[in-house]
Write a protein that holds these residues in place. Sequence first.
Motif, PDB file in Angstrom:
ATOM      1  N   SER A  63      68.346  30.484  35.585  1.00 36.36           N
ATOM      2  CA  SER A  63      69.947  30.099  35.273  1.00 36.36           C
ATOM      3  C   SER A  63      69.955  28.649  36.608  1.00 36.36           C
ATOM      4  CB  SER A  63      70.039  31.356  36.004  1.00 36.36           C
ATOM      5  OG  SER A  63      69.871  31.536  37.081  1.00 36.36           O
ATOM      6  N   LYS A  64      68.705  28.010  36.458  1.00 36.09           N
ATOM      7  CA  LYS A  64      68.414  26.675  37.638  1.00 36.09           C
ATOM      8  C   LYS A  64      70.125  25.923  37.184  1.00 36.09           C
ATOM      9  CE  LYS A  64      63.663  26.640  37.253  1.00 36.09           C
ATOM     10  NZ  LYS A  64      62.156  25.570  36.975  1.00 36.09           N
ATOM     11  N   GLU A  65      70.159  26.062  35.957  1.00 30.97           N
ATOM     12  CA  GLU A  65      71.981  24.815  35.687  1.00 30.97           C
ATOM     13  C   GLU A  65      73.156  25.797  36.776  1.00 30.97           C
ATOM     14  OE1 GLU A  65      72.513  25.012  31.382  1.00 30.97           O
ATOM     15  OE2 GLU A  65      70.350  23.875  31.425  1.00 30.97           O
ATOM     16  N   TYR A  66      72.695  26.509  37.123  1.00 29.78           N
ATOM     17  CA  TYR A  66      73.585  27.398  37.404  1.00 29.78           C
ATOM     18  C   TYR A  66      73.528  27.778  39.553  1.00 29.78           C
ATOM     19  CZ  TYR A  66      74.873  28.768  33.259  1.00 29.78           C
ATOM     20  OH  TYR A  66      75.011  28.913  31.954  1.00 29.78           O
ATOM     21  N   GLU A  67      74.723  27.635  40.075  1.00 27.99           N
ATOM     22  CA  GLU A  67      74.716  27.163  41.431  1.00 27.99           C
ATOM     23  C   GLU A  67      75.868  28.995  41.977  1.00 27.99           C
ATOM     24  OE1 GLU A  67      76.677  24.835  43.620  1.00 27.99           O
ATOM     25  OE2 GLU A  67      78.375  24.469  42.269  1.00 27.99           O
ATOM     26  N   LEU A  68      75.310  29.581  43.030  1.00 26.33           N
ATOM     27  CA  LEU A  68      76.345  30.987  43.528  1.00 26.33           C
ATOM     28  C   LEU A  68      76.960  30.094  44.430  1.00 26.33           C
ATOM     29  CD1 LEU A  68      73.674  34.047  43.584  1.00 26.33           C
ATOM     30  CD2 LEU A  68      75.072  33.044  42.127  1.00 26.33           C
ATOM     31  N   LEU A  69      78.384  30.739  44.515  1.00 23.21           N
ATOM     32  CA  LEU A  69      79.248  30.834  45.906  1.00 23.21           C
ATOM     33  C   LEU A  69      79.724  32.417  46.208  1.00 23.21           C
ATOM     34  CD1 LEU A  69      81.830  28.941  43.111  1.00 23.21           C
ATOM     35  CD2 LEU A  69      80.400  28.109  44.942  1.00 23.21           C
ATOM     36  N   ARG A  70      80.195  32.402  47.229  1.00 27.33           N
ATOM     37  CA  ARG A  70      80.047  33.788  47.441  1.00 27.33           C
ATOM     38  C   ARG A  70      81.309  33.256  48.551  1.00 27.33           C
ATOM     39  NH1 ARG A  70      74.157  34.743  52.096  1.00 27.33           N
ATOM     40  NH2 ARG A  70      73.174  35.248  50.390  1.00 27.33           N
ATOM     41  N   LEU A  71      82.338  34.348  48.157  1.00 25.20           N
ATOM     42  CA  LEU A  71      83.578  34.703  48.549  1.00 25.20           C
ATOM     43  C   LEU A  71      84.655  35.611  49.170  1.00 25.20           C
ATOM     44  CD1 LEU A  71      85.349  32.018  45.916  1.00 25.20           C
ATOM     45  CD2 LEU A  71      84.821  31.589  48.119  1.00 25.20           C
ATOM     46  N   SER A  72      84.841  35.596  49.974  1.00 20.95           N
ATOM     47  CA  SER A  72      85.448  37.175  50.653  1.00 20.95           C
ATOM     48  C   SER A  72      87.175  36.534  50.839  1.00 20.95           C
ATOM     49  CB  SER A  72      84.981  37.680  52.218  1.00 20.95           C
ATOM     50  OG  SER A  72      83.996  37.143  52.007  1.00 20.95           O
ATOM     51  N   ASP A  73      87.728  37.741  50.200  1.00 28.57           N
ATOM     52  CA  ASP A  73      89.157  38.100  50.356  1.00 28.57           C
ATOM     53  C   ASP A  73      89.978  37.407  49.399  1.00 28.57           C
ATOM     54  OD1 ASP A  73      89.255  38.922  53.165  1.00 28.57           O
ATOM     55  OD2 ASP A  73      89.238  37.734  53.407  1.00 28.57           O
ATOM     56  N   ASP A  74      91.451  36.739  49.627  1.00 30.37           N
ATOM     57  CA  ASP A  74      91.329  35.804  48.231  1.00 30.37           C
ATOM     58  C   ASP A  74      90.767  35.096  47.866  1.00 30.37           C
ATOM     59  OD1 ASP A  74      93.985  37.353  48.909  1.00 30.37           O
ATOM     60  OD2 ASP A  74      94.925  36.564  49.657  1.00 30.37           O
ATOM     61  N   LEU A  75      91.345  34.632  46.634  1.00 32.15           N
ATOM     62  CA  LEU A  75      90.675  33.338  45.565  1.00 32.15           C
ATOM     63  C   LEU A  75      91.805  32.159  46.377  1.00 32.15           C
ATOM     64  CD1 LEU A  75      90.590  34.825  42.130  1.00 32.15           C
ATOM     65  CD2 LEU A  75      88.589  33.915  43.682  1.00 32.15           C
ATOM     66  N   ALA A  97      78.829  32.434  39.764  1.00 34.78           N
ATOM     67  CA  ALA A  97      78.118  31.809  38.822  1.00 34.78           C
ATOM     68  C   ALA A  97      78.490  30.798  39.003  1.00 34.78           C
ATOM     69  CB  ALA A  97      76.920  32.671  37.985  1.00 34.78           C
ATOM     70  N   ARG A  98      78.548  28.972  38.601  1.00 39.71           N
ATOM     71  CA  ARG A  98      79.001  28.619  38.436  1.00 39.71           C
ATOM     72  C   ARG A  98      77.746  27.470  37.632  1.00 39.71           C
ATOM     73  NH1 ARG A  98      82.631  25.153  42.527  1.00 39.71           N
ATOM     74  NH2 ARG A  98      80.448  24.633  43.662  1.00 39.71           N
ATOM     75  N   HIS A  99      78.454  26.588  37.116  1.00 40.93           N
ATOM     76  CA  HIS A  99      77.818  25.851  36.439  1.00 40.93           C
ATOM     77  C   HIS A  99      77.667  24.759  36.725  1.00 40.93           C
ATOM     78  CE1 HIS A  99      76.331  23.221  32.450  1.00 40.93           C
ATOM     79  NE2 HIS A  99      75.448  24.185  32.999  1.00 40.93           N
ATOM     80  N   LYS A 100      76.420  23.891  37.007  1.00 42.37           N
ATOM     81  CA  LYS A 100      76.604  23.252  38.291  1.00 42.37           C
ATOM     82  C   LYS A 100      76.757  21.599  37.088  1.00 42.37           C
ATOM     83  CE  LYS A 100      72.295  24.177  40.540  1.00 42.37           C
ATOM     84  NZ  LYS A 100      70.687  24.044  40.620  1.00 42.37           N
ATOM     85  N   ASN A 101      76.529  21.354  36.132  1.00 43.77           N
ATOM     86  CA  ASN A 101      77.208  19.677  35.637  1.00 43.77           C
ATOM     87  C   ASN A 101      78.998  20.208  35.423  1.00 43.77           C
ATOM     88  OD1 ASN A 101      75.047  19.011  36.136  1.00 43.77           O
ATOM     89  ND2 ASN A 101      74.079  19.426  34.015  1.00 43.77           N
ATOM     90  N   LYS A 103      74.372  40.336  40.443  1.00 40.47           N
ATOM     91  CA  LYS A 103      75.099  42.043  40.703  1.00 40.47           C
ATOM     92  C   LYS A 103      73.413  41.638  42.154  1.00 40.47           C
ATOM     93  CE  LYS A 103      75.254  46.182  39.881  1.00 40.47           C
ATOM     94  NZ  LYS A 103      75.916  46.605  39.149  1.00 40.47           N
ATOM     95  N   ILE A 104      72.313  40.859  41.947  1.00 41.02           N
ATOM     96  CA  ILE A 104      71.698  40.608  43.237  1.00 41.02           C
ATOM     97  C   ILE A 104      72.107  40.314  43.781  1.00 41.02           C
ATOM     98  CG2 ILE A 104      69.298  41.511  43.690  1.00 41.02           C
ATOM     99  CD1 ILE A 104      67.956  41.852  41.101  1.00 41.02           C
ATOM    100  N   GLY A 105      72.359  39.004  43.724  1.00 40.54           N
ATOM    101  CA  GLY A 105      72.580  38.089  44.515  1.00 40.54           C
ATOM    102  C   GLY A 105      74.347  38.668  45.468  1.00 40.54           C
ATOM    103  N   MET A 106      75.230  39.270  45.464  1.00 39.11           N
ATOM    104  CA  MET A 106      75.979  40.235  45.481  1.00 39.11           C
ATOM    105  C   MET A 106      75.158  41.765  47.195  1.00 39.11           C
ATOM    106  SD  MET A 106      78.867  41.321  46.621  1.00 39.11           S
ATOM    107  CE  MET A 106      80.413  40.385  45.627  1.00 39.11           C
ATOM    108  N   LEU A 107      73.949  42.023  46.304  1.00 42.79           N
ATOM    109  CA  LEU A 107      73.583  42.857  47.455  1.00 42.79           C
ATOM    110  C   LEU A 107      72.739  42.260  48.726  1.00 42.79           C
ATOM    111  CD1 LEU A 107      71.736  45.698  47.756  1.00 42.79           C
ATOM    112  CD2 LEU A 107      70.547  44.593  45.669  1.00 42.79           C
TER     113      LEU A 107
END
Length: 312
Positions: free
Chosen positions: A148-160, A214-218, A259-263
């Motif tokens: 998934s090299k074309e993607y990045e992970l965002l971490r968010l707590s509480d409200d969007l 997961a967000r697409h980088k481009n 899923k594992i990113g959350m863990l």
Amino acid sequence: MIEAATRVDAPEVIVDTAETYAGRLRHGWDGDPPHAFLGRVDGVAVGVLTIDTPTYDNRDVAWFEVEVHPDYRGRGIGSELMEFGFKQAAERGRTSLGFTQWDLPKADAFAKKHGFEAKSVEVNRRQDLANVDWPTVERLYAEAVEASKEYELLRLSDDLPEEMLEAMTALTASINDAPTDDLDIEDEVFTPERLRAFEVAQKGRDQRIHRVIARHKNTGALAGHSTVMVEHGRPHIAWQADTAVDRAHRGHRLGVLVKIGMLRWLREVAPAVELVDTWNAESNAHMIGVNDQIGYRVIARAIDYQRPADAK
């Protein structure tokens, strides 16, 4: 009463506290709370009927749960509660009736006695974080990152954030691709207002929301997400909500990634968490495969039954 019933029927299932049960009745899952009715014998609470009547979608459906204290079973109390539920559903104009019960012979006989047919199986699984095979989990995560090299992970707590709300509404609807087996139900309808109601409801239930996205980088497109709630009153307990990937972005191991990113993130953001509970349709082979790989074990099985309201 509910705790006594659950301890007999599904001993390992996590039971609500008085506070979490009150939160469920006040707020529901996303601002659409159920109706609950208490059955008493000589002033003693012996049974509970809970009726969910959705308002966002499936407005023809009423969904029942019936619990009877083990000491009062076999006296027709469950049947009285069910018949009362049928009347309540009719008053609310519901033409399709659902009933969820533990996968037990007596429960199955009770459901069939009242005209229900088994339509789907749900499985409660649990991950004990003290027993996670981290080398295996990290290997799976590394493989997902590579795919998934074309993607990045965002971490968010509480409200969007407001600027993400529309995109997350569309992504949340991806859960409709999960199997529903033989249930006669419509897809869930998601709106920005419903996502905000979910956030308000979780606060009302004294739980904190954590999301990995997961967000697409481009393009910046939101492609997949996993959401977990952690109780404040019992901070060792986390509840896995949706994990889903948009159809256009499948094939990149994004389900495993989030899923594992959350863990991995829970170790930082909620280090007191000891266990994570999840529910899946037994037929959801893909997600169950992921859960099995990262150490979930089966806790209990429940059957979803359904019948037309006018069935004889």
